[in-house]
Design a protein around this motif. Structure first.
Motif, PDB file in Angstrom:
ATOM      1  N   PHE A   9       4.877   8.138  -9.560  1.00  0.00           N
ATOM      2  CA  PHE A   9       4.389   7.389  -8.407  1.00  0.00           C
ATOM      3  C   PHE A   9       3.227   8.109  -7.747  1.00  0.00           C
ATOM      4  N   THR A  10       2.448   7.341  -6.997  1.00  0.00           N
ATOM      5  CA  THR A  10       1.379   7.867  -6.165  1.00  0.00           C
ATOM      6  C   THR A  10       1.339   7.066  -4.874  1.00  0.00           C
ATOM      7  N   VAL A  11       1.269   7.756  -3.756  1.00  0.00           N
ATOM      8  CA  VAL A  11       1.065   7.088  -2.467  1.00  0.00           C
ATOM      9  C   VAL A  11      -0.434   6.891  -2.322  1.00  0.00           C
ATOM     10  N   LEU A  12      -0.889   5.657  -2.507  1.00  0.00           N
ATOM     11  CA  LEU A  12      -2.330   5.385  -2.469  1.00  0.00           C
ATOM     12  C   LEU A  12      -2.914   5.681  -1.088  1.00  0.00           C
ATOM     13  N   ALA A  13      -2.200   5.299  -0.050  1.00  0.00           N
ATOM     14  CA  ALA A  13      -2.618   5.557   1.330  1.00  0.00           C
ATOM     15  C   ALA A  13      -1.399   5.388   2.208  1.00  0.00           C
ATOM     16  N   SER A  14      -1.356   6.174   3.292  1.00  0.00           N
ATOM     17  CA  SER A  14      -0.221   6.062   4.196  1.00  0.00           C
ATOM     18  C   SER A  14      -0.657   6.473   5.590  1.00  0.00           C
ATOM     19  N   GLY A  15      -0.282   5.658   6.572  1.00  0.00           N
ATOM     20  CA  GLY A  15      -0.638   5.950   7.952  1.00  0.00           C
ATOM     21  C   GLY A  15      -0.749   4.682   8.763  1.00  0.00           C
ATOM     22  N   SER A  16      -1.116   4.834  10.009  1.00  0.00           N
ATOM     23  CA  SER A  16      -1.205   3.679  10.893  1.00  0.00           C
ATOM     24  C   SER A  16      -2.357   2.753  10.534  1.00  0.00           C
ATOM     25  N   THR A  17      -3.269   3.191   9.640  1.00  0.00           N
ATOM     26  CA  THR A  17      -4.402   2.357   9.249  1.00  0.00           C
ATOM     27  C   THR A  17      -4.178   1.609   7.938  1.00  0.00           C
ATOM     28  N   GLY A  18      -3.064   1.849   7.251  1.00  0.00           N
ATOM     29  CA  GLY A  18      -2.796   1.107   6.030  1.00  0.00           C
ATOM     30  C   GLY A  18      -1.899   1.866   5.072  1.00  0.00           C
ATOM     31  N   ASN A  19      -1.052   1.107   4.347  1.00  0.00           N
ATOM     32  CA  ASN A  19      -0.040   1.711   3.488  1.00  0.00           C
ATOM     33  C   ASN A  19       0.065   0.993   2.152  1.00  0.00           C
ATOM     34  N   THR A  21       1.854   2.063  -2.007  1.00  0.00           N
ATOM     35  CA  THR A  21       2.410   3.046  -2.932  1.00  0.00           C
ATOM     36  C   THR A  21       2.602   2.385  -4.292  1.00  0.00           C
ATOM     37  N   ILE A  22       2.218   3.095  -5.360  1.00  0.00           N
ATOM     38  CA  ILE A  22       2.395   2.602  -6.732  1.00  0.00           C
ATOM     39  C   ILE A  22       3.555   3.338  -7.389  1.00  0.00           C
ATOM     40  N   ILE A  23       4.436   2.581  -8.044  1.00  0.00           N
ATOM     41  CA  ILE A  23       5.546   3.165  -8.797  1.00  0.00           C
ATOM     42  C   ILE A  23       5.499   2.623 -10.219  1.00  0.00           C
ATOM     43  N   GLN A  24       5.513   3.519 -11.195  1.00  0.00           N
ATOM     44  CA  GLN A  24       5.509   3.136 -12.604  1.00  0.00           C
ATOM     45  C   GLN A  24       6.813   3.561 -13.254  1.00  0.00           C
ATOM     46  N   GLY A  25       7.430   2.622 -13.970  1.00  0.00           N
ATOM     47  CA  GLY A  25       8.578   2.932 -14.794  1.00  0.00           C
ATOM     48  C   GLY A  25       8.159   2.964 -16.254  1.00  0.00           C
ATOM     49  N   ASN A  26       9.132   2.917 -17.143  1.00  0.00           N
ATOM     50  CA  ASN A  26       8.834   2.945 -18.571  1.00  0.00           C
ATOM     51  C   ASN A  26       8.097   1.692 -19.026  1.00  0.00           C
ATOM     52  N   GLU A  27       8.413   0.560 -18.376  1.00  0.00           N
ATOM     53  CA  GLU A  27       7.885  -0.716 -18.848  1.00  0.00           C
ATOM     54  C   GLU A  27       7.106  -1.493 -17.799  1.00  0.00           C
ATOM     55  N   ARG A  28       7.292  -1.205 -16.525  1.00  0.00           N
ATOM     56  CA  ARG A  28       6.694  -2.001 -15.469  1.00  0.00           C
ATOM     57  C   ARG A  28       6.066  -1.114 -14.400  1.00  0.00           C
ATOM     58  N   THR A  29       5.091  -1.701 -13.687  1.00  0.00           N
ATOM     59  CA  THR A  29       4.406  -1.028 -12.588  1.00  0.00           C
ATOM     60  C   THR A  29       4.428  -1.943 -11.377  1.00  0.00           C
ATOM     61  N   VAL A  30       4.829  -1.410 -10.234  1.00  0.00           N
ATOM     62  CA  VAL A  30       4.899  -2.212  -9.015  1.00  0.00           C
ATOM     63  C   VAL A  30       4.181  -1.477  -7.884  1.00  0.00           C
ATOM     64  N   MET A  31       3.792  -2.233  -6.868  1.00  0.00           N
ATOM     65  CA  MET A  31       3.196  -1.651  -5.678  1.00  0.00           C
ATOM     66  C   MET A  31       3.993  -2.070  -4.454  1.00  0.00           C
ATOM     67  N   VAL A  32       4.312  -1.109  -3.598  1.00  0.00           N
ATOM     68  CA  VAL A  32       4.971  -1.391  -2.326  1.00  0.00           C
ATOM     69  C   VAL A  32       3.893  -1.500  -1.251  1.00  0.00           C
ATOM     70  N   ASP A  33       3.785  -2.676  -0.672  1.00  0.00           N
ATOM     71  CA  ASP A  33       2.837  -2.985   0.404  1.00  0.00           C
ATOM     72  C   ASP A  33       1.379  -2.945  -0.074  1.00  0.00           C
ATOM     73  N   ALA A  34       0.549  -3.667   0.668  1.00  0.00           N
ATOM     74  CA  ALA A  34      -0.888  -3.759   0.380  1.00  0.00           C
ATOM     75  C   ALA A  34      -1.607  -3.821   1.716  1.00  0.00           C
ATOM     76  N   GLY A  35      -1.516  -2.706   2.460  1.00  0.00           N
ATOM     77  CA  GLY A  35      -1.977  -2.687   3.829  1.00  0.00           C
ATOM     78  C   GLY A  35      -3.417  -2.264   4.030  1.00  0.00           C
ATOM     79  N   LEU A  36      -4.211  -2.309   2.972  1.00  0.00           N
ATOM     80  CA  LEU A  36      -5.641  -2.051   3.050  1.00  0.00           C
ATOM     81  C   LEU A  36      -6.363  -3.231   2.423  1.00  0.00           C
ATOM     82  N   SER A  37      -7.659  -3.323   2.619  1.00  0.00           N
ATOM     83  CA  SER A  37      -8.407  -4.423   2.021  1.00  0.00           C
ATOM     84  C   SER A  37      -8.286  -4.379   0.505  1.00  0.00           C
ATOM     85  N   ALA A  38      -8.447  -5.526  -0.132  1.00  0.00           N
ATOM     86  CA  ALA A  38      -8.383  -5.576  -1.594  1.00  0.00           C
ATOM     87  C   ALA A  38      -9.435  -4.662  -2.209  1.00  0.00           C
ATOM     88  N   LYS A  39     -10.607  -4.598  -1.611  1.00  0.00           N
ATOM     89  CA  LYS A  39     -11.671  -3.711  -2.108  1.00  0.00           C
ATOM     90  C   LYS A  39     -11.245  -2.254  -2.053  1.00  0.00           C
TER      91      LYS A  39
END
Length: 272
Positions: A9-19, A21-39
């Motif tokens: 896993f990697t915490v892409l960004a965390s704080g009051s300005t946006g959150n 986190t990416i988690i990768q397993g053996n077969e799938r990848t998910v992201m928790v929250d998308a609190g920053l712009s898509a760009k």
């Protein structure tokens, strides 16, 4: 060739300005929250060698803007399904724009989700949102807990995030900095309440109960831009450890920082 096992896993960004986190397993990848712009999410993911095309799901904790700012645009761009409970969907609907029906995934809080061989445990947390949740990820016997935006750590939450290999836990504010800060008192009272945010002291006290011999790393997350500093958060938590007779050698020190503007290094839990 050895098979990849466990989680990373990697915490892409965390704080009051946006959150996010990416988690990768053996077969799938998910992201928790998308609190920053898509760009911005694209930029941060590129730094970590992945893109939105790699995602199998977007998991939402709750509807506050620092957790869903880029959710709609990012999900549409990459055609990624969004997972949230019904009260959260009802609350975020007007903020994310049009999402096709087949990409609206609804779960019951407390339900276990499955992404390939990755198991995701969902659980209620205490925060002033419609129905906020935390997530614990499990694969090949490795466990990662992600719990932020907690007014307090209830016994039920402790049961979900105790004994993890790694934990991303909120350490939002220093209480005295908050009390002396520029926010109006009604906002300060909300942050300090049981449906607000976890202080540095509260995070440290919770960790005394949550960490086991299995726990290798704890990432202090969701720090307030105005009422905290990472050095202060880590010092406060470590002081609580030491006051409870827990001492670490420098090379074994379990606390790790997260950042508002850049990702944490990939953390490998059992991966080969």
């Amino acid at each position: 060739m050895n098979r990849k096992m466990g989680l990373r896993f990697t915490v892409l960004a965390s704080g009051s300005t946006g959150n996010a986190t990416i988690i990768q397993g053996n077969e799938r990848t998910v992201m928790v929250d998308a609190g920053l712009s898509a760009k911005k999410l694209d930029e941060l993911m590129k730094q970590q060698g992945i893109s939105g095309h790699d995602l199998d799901a977007l998991l939402v904790t709750h509807e506050h803007s620092d957790h869903i700012k880029g959710l709609g645009a990012f999900a549409r761009k990459y055609n990624v399904p969004i997972y949230a409970n019904q009260p959260t969907w009802d609350a975020l609907e007007r903020h994310v724009g049009s999402i096709s029906q087949d990409k609206r995934m609804i779960f019951q809080s407390g339900e276990e989700l499955h992404f390939g061989s990755m198991r995701v445990h969902t659980y209620h947390i205490s925060h002033d949102a419609a129905e906020p949740v935390g997530y614990t990820f499990e694969e090949d016997g490795y466990r990662l807990g992600v719990a932020t935006d907690l007014g307090y750590v209830s016994e039920k939450v402790k049961a979900k995030i105790i004994d993890c290999d790694a934990l991303v836990l909120e350490s939002n504010h220093d209480t005295e900095m908050l009390r002396m800060g520029r926010y109006p008192w009604n906002i300060k009272r909300r942050i300090l309440s049981d449906i607000g945010h976890l202080s540095n002291v509260a995070a440290g006290e919770a960790l005394i109960e949550l960490m086991t011999d299995r726990t290798k790393r704890v990432y202090l997350a969701h720090l307030s831009q105005d009422h905290n500093q990472m050095d202060l958060a880590m010092l406060t938590v470590n002081s609580i450890f030491e006051n409870n007779g827990i001492f670490y050698k420098r090379e074994e020190f379990p606390l790790r920082p997260t950042f508002a503007d850049r990702p944490t290094p990939w953390d490998e839990l059992g991966r080969q």
